[in-house]
Each structure stands twice: as structure tokens, then as C-alpha cells.
Write a protein that holds these residues in place. Structure first.
Motif, PDB file in Angstrom:
ATOM      1  N   ARG A 199     -31.236  95.590  49.263  1.00 32.53           N
ATOM      2  CA  ARG A 199     -31.631  94.263  48.787  1.00 32.53           C
ATOM      3  C   ARG A 199     -32.570  94.311  47.750  1.00 32.53           C
ATOM      4  NH1 ARG A 199     -29.644  90.491  49.880  1.00 32.53           N
ATOM      5  NH2 ARG A 199     -28.907  89.793  51.927  1.00 32.53           N
ATOM      6  N   LEU A 254     -32.646  96.443  45.487  1.00 34.86           N
ATOM      7  CA  LEU A 254     -31.773  97.036  44.073  1.00 34.86           C
ATOM      8  C   LEU A 254     -30.765  95.833  43.723  1.00 34.86           C
ATOM      9  CD1 LEU A 254     -30.979 100.550  45.149  1.00 34.86           C
ATOM     10  CD2 LEU A 254     -32.591  99.949  43.317  1.00 34.86           C
ATOM     11  N   LEU A 255     -30.580  94.852  44.506  1.00 34.70           N
ATOM     12  CA  LEU A 255     -29.814  93.676  44.350  1.00 34.70           C
ATOM     13  C   LEU A 255     -30.587  92.620  43.649  1.00 34.70           C
ATOM     14  CD1 LEU A 255     -27.462  93.584  47.281  1.00 34.70           C
ATOM     15  CD2 LEU A 255     -26.765  94.115  44.769  1.00 34.70           C
ATOM     16  N   VAL A 278     -28.784 104.705  45.292  1.00 35.00           N
ATOM     17  CA  VAL A 278     -27.692 104.234  46.121  1.00 35.00           C
ATOM     18  C   VAL A 278     -26.206 104.686  45.453  1.00 35.00           C
ATOM     19  CG1 VAL A 278     -26.563 102.325  46.929  1.00 35.00           C
ATOM     20  CG2 VAL A 278     -28.952 102.224  46.929  1.00 35.00           C
ATOM     21  N   SER A 279     -26.275 104.947  44.033  1.00 38.20           N
ATOM     22  CA  SER A 279     -25.187 105.119  43.234  1.00 38.20           C
ATOM     23  C   SER A 279     -24.641 106.328  43.342  1.00 38.20           C
ATOM     24  CB  SER A 279     -25.424 104.474  41.824  1.00 38.20           C
ATOM     25  OG  SER A 279     -26.249 105.488  41.349  1.00 38.20           O
ATOM     26  N   THR A 280     -25.455 107.408  44.305  1.00 39.12           N
ATOM     27  CA  THR A 280     -24.917 108.795  44.073  1.00 39.12           C
ATOM     28  C   THR A 280     -24.032 109.051  45.156  1.00 39.12           C
ATOM     29  OG1 THR A 280     -26.807 109.076  45.842  1.00 39.12           O
ATOM     30  CG2 THR A 280     -27.320 109.902  43.588  1.00 39.12           C
ATOM     31  N   ASP A 281     -23.055 110.074  44.735  1.00 34.59           N
ATOM     32  CA  ASP A 281     -21.886 110.006  45.727  1.00 34.59           C
ATOM     33  C   ASP A 281     -21.683 111.453  46.368  1.00 34.59           C
ATOM     34  OD1 ASP A 281     -20.071 109.795  42.592  1.00 34.59           O
ATOM     35  OD2 ASP A 281     -21.748 110.506  43.116  1.00 34.59           O
ATOM     36  N   LYS A 314     -12.758 105.207  43.251  1.00 34.33           N
ATOM     37  CA  LYS A 314     -13.997 105.735  43.722  1.00 34.33           C
ATOM     38  C   LYS A 314     -13.832 106.662  44.676  1.00 34.33           C
ATOM     39  CE  LYS A 314     -18.511 106.238  44.229  1.00 34.33           C
ATOM     40  NZ  LYS A 314     -19.342 106.864  43.009  1.00 34.33           N
ATOM     41  N   PHE A 349     -15.558 109.785  46.537  1.00 39.21           N
ATOM     42  CA  PHE A 349     -17.111 110.337  46.918  1.00 39.21           C
ATOM     43  C   PHE A 349     -16.868 111.667  47.095  1.00 39.21           C
ATOM     44  CE2 PHE A 349     -17.174 105.964  48.777  1.00 39.21           C
ATOM     45  CZ  PHE A 349     -18.217 105.620  48.364  1.00 39.21           C
ATOM     46  N   LYS A 350     -18.077 112.413  47.183  1.00 35.66           N
ATOM     47  CA  LYS A 350     -18.209 113.819  47.153  1.00 35.66           C
ATOM     48  C   LYS A 350     -17.244 114.263  48.523  1.00 35.66           C
ATOM     49  CE  LYS A 350     -22.894 115.247  45.893  1.00 35.66           C
ATOM     50  NZ  LYS A 350     -24.178 114.553  46.573  1.00 35.66           N
ATOM     51  N   THR A 373     -21.025  94.909  43.046  1.00 33.82           N
ATOM     52  CA  THR A 373     -22.244  94.510  43.152  1.00 33.82           C
ATOM     53  C   THR A 373     -23.325  95.404  42.668  1.00 33.82           C
ATOM     54  OG1 THR A 373     -22.520  95.295  45.330  1.00 33.82           O
ATOM     55  CG2 THR A 373     -21.742  93.035  45.146  1.00 33.82           C
ATOM     56  N   THR A 374     -22.996  96.226  41.778  1.00 33.33           N
ATOM     57  CA  THR A 374     -24.075  97.370  40.966  1.00 33.33           C
ATOM     58  C   THR A 374     -24.465  98.368  41.878  1.00 33.33           C
ATOM     59  OG1 THR A 374     -26.089  96.268  41.090  1.00 33.33           O
ATOM     60  CG2 THR A 374     -24.569  95.361  39.515  1.00 33.33           C
ATOM     61  N   LEU A 375     -24.170  98.681  43.052  1.00 37.40           N
ATOM     62  CA  LEU A 375     -24.813  99.501  43.849  1.00 37.40           C
ATOM     63  C   LEU A 375     -24.121 100.824  43.987  1.00 37.40           C
ATOM     64  CD1 LEU A 375     -25.757  97.468  46.992  1.00 37.40           C
ATOM     65  CD2 LEU A 375     -27.221  98.275  45.263  1.00 37.40           C
ATOM     66  N   LEU A 376     -23.020 100.887  43.563  1.00 38.83           N
ATOM     67  CA  LEU A 376     -22.025 102.285  43.143  1.00 38.83           C
ATOM     68  C   LEU A 376     -21.667 102.165  41.681  1.00 38.83           C
ATOM     69  CD1 LEU A 376     -19.920 102.578  46.455  1.00 38.83           C
ATOM     70  CD2 LEU A 376     -21.849 104.126  45.636  1.00 38.83           C
ATOM     71  N   LYS A 377     -21.191 103.287  41.319  1.00 40.22           N
ATOM     72  CA  LYS A 377     -20.776 103.587  39.938  1.00 40.22           C
ATOM     73  C   LYS A 377     -19.216 103.984  40.203  1.00 40.22           C
ATOM     74  CE  LYS A 377     -24.013 103.899  36.452  1.00 40.22           C
ATOM     75  NZ  LYS A 377     -25.093 103.685  37.092  1.00 40.22           N
ATOM     76  N   VAL A 403     -25.370  88.704  47.529  1.00 41.19           N
ATOM     77  CA  VAL A 403     -24.502  89.838  48.334  1.00 41.19           C
ATOM     78  C   VAL A 403     -25.135  89.980  49.602  1.00 41.19           C
ATOM     79  CG1 VAL A 403     -23.891  92.468  48.215  1.00 41.19           C
ATOM     80  CG2 VAL A 403     -24.385  91.018  46.183  1.00 41.19           C
ATOM     81  N   LEU A 441     -24.405  92.509  52.429  1.00 45.63           N
ATOM     82  CA  LEU A 441     -23.689  93.854  52.589  1.00 45.63           C
ATOM     83  C   LEU A 441     -23.352  93.633  54.123  1.00 45.63           C
ATOM     84  CD1 LEU A 441     -25.789  96.242  50.756  1.00 45.63           C
ATOM     85  CD2 LEU A 441     -23.601  95.448  50.220  1.00 45.63           C
TER      86      LEU A 441
END
Ligand code: ATP
Ligand code: MG
Lengths: 263, 317
Positions: free
Chosen positions: A97, A99-100, A260-263, B12, B14-15, B52-56, B82, B84
Motif C-alpha cells: 500500500r 509503495l502504491l 516488491v519488484s524482485t523476482d 513476466k 519469475f525466478k 500498478t508499478t509493483l512488479l517490473k 489499487v 490487491l
């Protein structure tokens, strides 16, 4: 329409206020922190004060010598709690939230960092009060106490910044806790219990001289024991802590971007 | 300020080589109500987080409210609200405090924030519980508070990831009504993911069905039902053995037949024309269903059909 970017200072203020409210509503977390740091002061003073009779102490009062250790180690609860607060935010989704919102990522991490720092400064204030009760004399006088608290403030920001950064990377309570273990080498590989000249092992001398906490100890001790006759250790202490703050807070703000944007 | 969404070939991964979204493209017009349907793990929430900019994204192009999500995330955040899939609430704050906090971060003054919080509490029916800790709220109350937080800054585009999950029917209806009002009266663009097909059917202008990270069908609810829907003949028996024999009797290659316990369902393009055939086959074996219904296509059937077919061969728009 009302939507617009809030400004950095008001955002930071709003975030800090929220963190403080959260801390105050969980007294079972912060009260033990207060208690433990005073406990350390008592046991160090009771158990180790005899060594102050060694010539290297030049007649200094051991209480004044050990007080900084008590303050610095209080950070693990106070400022370190900032990291735990962040793990909680990550767990319950509140961090997403944050971060948004349009707030800057720096303001987002500064909330818990400043709240953690304030907690440490209050702890330090109490420790000093207890110190006076045990017979502490401060060579630097009232201004000396203020300088010690300012150094504490810097240390609080630096340590809370580190713990928030680690929490954002680790994302769970266990790893965040593990991250605070860096604290032990920091506090013990230093002039923790005896002055630099009394350290025997060469490796410990080296470790102590590259450990930023040593400069913090020296600055506080100078103020407490010698007052303001020699200001260089005090200035050096502030410089080292300022540098440390810059590093750890940047680390936490960058980690927030990636949280949050890590994957 | 425009309320459009433009997505071009986003991926997208993911790992661990989890390919959550594989080449999704779509456009949502200003003021449109767009629903994103798909089974669990299809990639709906991942898409929402990308938008929504939370993930690339691993690759692809994303534009929200006319801004490139990658280059101007701040501008995007100002334009969107947003909610979620998992609510984002600090349990140590009270409902009112959370709304005021949120409003302050979107640039409201203290006074305006108070007023806005009051309005929203009213809107989601939490006025009475406003001064209780949100951590003590029920799941449905938390969900409503979360939605209120999403609406604080009157966003131009709303992203709602399964917003009515866990709500009782009355509250679900109330939320539907409000989302509909925002869409119709204020022209808010809505991007909604849901498991309730009925919800999408009633509310959405257009639906995309996503499965395994790819869009498998897009259209208005009516279009989807018309082009993809099948009539269903549902036979209900008193005994499971009867149902088993009936299944053997009617199952052919010409139409899909399924049996679940005492029920046999036959899916076919034109249900009424094969009905006689089905009844004759049952008669031959002396099987008498307790109930027999012919149902027109529902979005449920479209959904199951589209997501099933993909398992076997693959179906594209
Ligand atoms: N952070 C992550 N790391 C690794 N894999 C992830 C992550 N988030 C999602 N996935 C995977 O991506 C795929 C799509 O997940 P997603 O949450 O987008 O599905 P969904 O359509 O929202 O499902 P549901 O209806 O259950 O909410 C799943 O296989 C999921 O396991
Ligand atoms: Mg989901």
C-alpha cells in the motif's frame, strides 16, 4: 480533484507519526527494550568497575567509560525494532500500500527509521538518568549530555537504516533478526571494555581501528570523561556516524524500490 | 488525464523459470469496465502488479493513464487506485486513522483528510467501527476498509483484484453497486479480476479470459457466450449407478459428456436438437432421470470450456 504528490517533509512526518503510534500500541515490545539496556549498565558497572583502577584509565570513572557501551547496545532493541516493524508491514501487505502511494521511497523508509531512532534516544536518556543515580559525573556538563544524545541520534538513524534495509532484503522475521547479528562484531570488536592502549591482541587492535563504533565510543567518552578540551575525537565521531547514516539509509531506500519488484 | 490502459506483449518470468505471464496484449478504453477472468494461477494478480508499478516486466510495453509504467511510475501511482488480492492494512491503526493517513499521503490537508475519511467510512458502512483497531475487524470489514483506502484520491483508473472475495452477499452487492456507480457516473476506468463469473457477466463491458499466462478469449459477455458457449443438458439421477449407465449410454464423440456423482452433463452447440436423441438412448436402457434441464450457455461454461480446451490442444482468439 485532490490527488497530488504530497511533499517529502510532510510525507516523512506522516510516516513517522504512524510508526510511533504503532510502537506505542505494542508496549510489550518496547518496554523490555528499555529495561534490558539499563540492566546492562548495572551489570557492567557492578562487575567491571574494578578495572578502572588500572593506570591506563588515568583515574577516569568506569561508569562514564561504560555508559556509551550501554547506549550503543540499546540500539539492538530500539533502532533494530525498525526492521521488525518493516517485516510486519511486509507480512500484512501494508508495505505494498505504501509503495502504491506517490510518496518518495525515502520518506517510506524514513518513517520507521526515525521512530526507531527516537526510541533509542529515549532509551539513552533513561540510561543517562540511571547513570546519574549510580554516581555518574559528566565532564562536558549539560552540553556534554546533549552531545552524547546527538551522537546517539546519529547512531540510531544509522542502525535503524541498516535494520530496515536488511528487513526489506530478507522479507521475513528470522532473516531480519539474523541480519542484526552484525551488531555483535560491531560492538565487541572495539574498545568496548578497555581503552585502545589496553587491547592486547594485534588483530583486535586492527579490527577496533576500522570499526566505526570505536569512533562513536571515543567521541562519547571524550565528552563524558574529558569534556571539550580536545574536540577532534568528537568531530571525528560525528563525521563517522554521518557517513554511516548516509550509507545505511541509502541502502534502505534502494531496497524499498526493489522490495516488491524482485523476482 | 486519461483513463486508458495499453499493454503490449508483456512477459513476466519469475525466478525458477515460472512463466506467470507469457505475451499478453490488450487495450482498455477510457471509462471502460474491463474484467479479467482466469483460473487460479493464471497470471491475473501478476498482471495487476505489473500494471500498478509493483512488479517490473521481463519484457513488453505497459502504459497506464497515458504514462509508461516503467519510466513514470510516480505519475501512474497518482492516477490509479489499487486493491490487491491481499488487503494492505496496518492492524495497529484504527479504520479512521488509516483512511486519514492514506489521504495525507495523497496530498490532502489534515482537514480535508478528516472529511474524506468520514465520507468513505460512510460509503463502506464502517462509520460505527471507525475508531476500533483494524486488526480486530472481521475479514469482510477489512476488505471494505481496503477498498475505501483505494478510493481515497478519486483515482481515474481502479485496479481491483478479486475485491469481493470473502464478502457476504449484501456487502458484495453494495460493493458492486459502488463500483458500477464509479464507472457509470464518474467515468472511472475499471480493471477487475474475479472468480465470480456472474460478477463479470453483470458488470463488465468487456472480458478477457486468461489461462496459463496467455489470453485465450476476449469479447463482450454476450459475444463470448454466443461464439463459445454451449447448451448444457443436465440429467440428474437418484442413484449413482443409474448415472454411470446413463453416461455410458449417451457419451459419443459428437458432444462433450461429463459425469459428477449422480449428475450427467452433456454440452453441445445446439442442445434442443440432440435432446430427442439423448432421451431415446436413455429409454432404450430404461433409465429415467429424476430431473432433466436444458440450460442456455453461461459464462461459467465458456470459462470451463476455454480453459479446458487449452489443456488439450490450444485455442486462440
Ligand atoms: N513472487 C512470485 N514468485 C514466484 N512465482 C510467482 C510469484 N507470484 C506469482 N507467481 C506464480 O505466477 C503464477 C501466476 O500467479 P498469479 O498470482 O498471477 O495468479 P492468479 O491468476 O492471480 O491466481 P489466483 O486466482 O489464485 O489469485 C503462479 O504460478 C504463481 O505461482
Ligand atoms: Mg490472484
Amino acid at each position: 480533484m485532490n490527488k497530488q504528490q504530497g511533499n517529502f517533509f510532510s510525507d516523512t512526518l506522516v510516516m513517522t507519526k504512524r510508526s510511533i503510534v504503532t510502537i506505542l500500541r505494542n508496549p510489550l515490545i518496547f518496554i523490555p527494550n528499555l529495561a534490558i539496556s539499563m540492566f546492562f549498565l548495572f551489570v557492567y558497572e557492578a562487575g567491571l568497575s574494578g578495572i578502572a583502577n588500572l593506570p591506563a584509565f588515568e583515574g577516569a570513572n568506569y561508569l562514564a567509560f561504560i555508559l556509551p557501551v550501554s547506549i550503543v547496545s540499546a540500539a539492538i532493541g530500539g533502532a533494530g525494532g525498525a526492521g521488525q516493524a518493516l517485516v510486519k508491514d511486509l507480512d500484512n501487505g501494508f508495505f505494498s500500500r505504501l509503495l502504491l502511494t506517490p510518496s518518495s521511497r525515502l520518506a517510506i523508509v524514513l518513517g520507521p527509521i526515525i521512530a526507531g531512532m527516537l526510541q533509542l534516544v529515549i532509551q539513552a536518556g533513561l540510561i543517562i538518568c540511571v547513570g546519574f543515580f549510580l554516581g555518574l559525573e559528566v565532564a562536558g556538563g549539560a552540553l556534554g549530555v546533549v552531545v552524547v544524545l546527538l551522537l546517539t541520534l546519529g547512531w540510531g538513524l544509522a542502525f535503524a537504516g541498516y535494520s530496515v534495509g536488511v528487513a526489506l532484503r530478507a522479507k521475513n522475521a528470522q532473516s531480519a533478526q539474523a541480519g542484526t547479528f552484525i551488531f555483535f562484531p560491531l560492538i565487541f570488536l572495539s574498545t568496548t571494555f578497555v581503552p585502545y592502549e589496553l587491547i592486547d591482541a594485534a588483530w583486535l587492535k586492527v579490527a577496533a581501528s576500522i570499526n566505526p563504533v570505536t569512533y562513536l565510543f571515543e567521541a562519547m567518552r571524550t565528552v563524558l570523561i574529558d569534556g571539550f578540551t580536545d574536540t577532534w575525537p568528537i568531530v571525528l565521531g560525528f563525521l563517522v556516524i554521518a557517513g554511516l547514516c548516509a550509507i545505511t539509509i541509502t541502502f534502505s531506500a534502494v531496497s524499498a524500490k526493489k522490495a516488491v519488484s524482485t523476482d | 488525464m486519461n483513463g486508458t490502459i495499453h499493454v503490449e506483449n508483456i512477459e513476466k518470468t519469475f525466478k525458477g523459470d515460472v512463466r506467470a505471464v507469457r505475451g499478453v496484449s490488450f487495450d482498455v478504453a477510457d471509462g471502460e469496465f474491463f474484467a479479467f477472468l482466469g483460473p487460479n494461477g493464471a497470471g491475473k494478480s501478476t498482471t495487476v502488479q505489473l500494471l500498478t508499478t509493483l512488479l517490473k516486466p521481463t519484457s513488453g510495453k505497459l502504459e497506464v493513464a497515458g504514462y509508461d509504467v516503467n519510466k513514470d511510475p510516480e505519475k501512474v501511482r497518482l492516477s490509479i487506485g489499487v486493491a490487491l488480492q491481499e488487503t494492505g492494512i496496518d492492524p495497529d491503526l484504527k479504520g479512521r486513522e488509516l483512511l486519514e493517513f492514506q489521504a495525507r499521503l495523497f496530498g490532502f490537508s489534515k482537514k480535508e483528510a478528516k472529511k474524506r475519511a468520514e465520507e468513505l467510512l460512510e460509503l463502506v458502512g464502517l462509520t460505527e467501527d471507525a475508531d476500533r483497531l483494524s486488526g480486530k475487524y472481521s475479514g469482510g470489514m477489512r476488505r471494505r476498509l481496503d477498498l475505501a483506502m483505494t478510493l481515497v484520491h478519486q483515482p481515474k483508473i481502479l485496479f481491483l483484484d478479486e475485491p469481493t472475495t470473502g464478502l457476504d452477499p449484501a456487502n458484495r452487492k453494495a460493493i458492486w453497486r459502488e463500483i458500477k456507480r464509479l464507472n457509470k457516473e464518474e467515468g472511472t476506468t475499471i480493471f477487475l479480476t474475479t472468480q465470480y463469473l456472474e460478477e463479470a457477466d453483470q458488470l463488465a463491458d468487456r472480458i478477457s479470459i486468461i489461462n496459463k499466462g496467455q489470453i485465450v478469449a476476449t469479447g463482450t459477455p454476450a459475444e463470448l457466450k454466443r461464439t463459445l458457449g454451449l447448451d448444457a443438458i443436465v440429467l440428474q439421477f437418484d442413484e449413482e449407478e443409474e448415472a454411470i449407465s446413463a453416461y455410458d449410454a449417451v457419451a459419443t464423440d459428437e458432444y462433450q459428456t461429463e459425469r459428477v456423482k449422480n449428475d450427467v452433463t452433456i454440452l453441445a452447440e445446439n442442445g434442443t436438437s440432440i435432446l430427442a436423441d439423448v432421451i431415446r438412448k436413455l429409454d432404450e436402457r430404461n433409465l429415467h432421470p429424476a430431473q432433466l434441464n436444458v440450460k442456455p450457455p453461461s459464462l461459467d461454461d465458456v470459462f470451463i470450456q476455454v480453459t479446458n480446451e487449452q489443456k488439450e490442444g490450444g485455442l486462440n482468439e
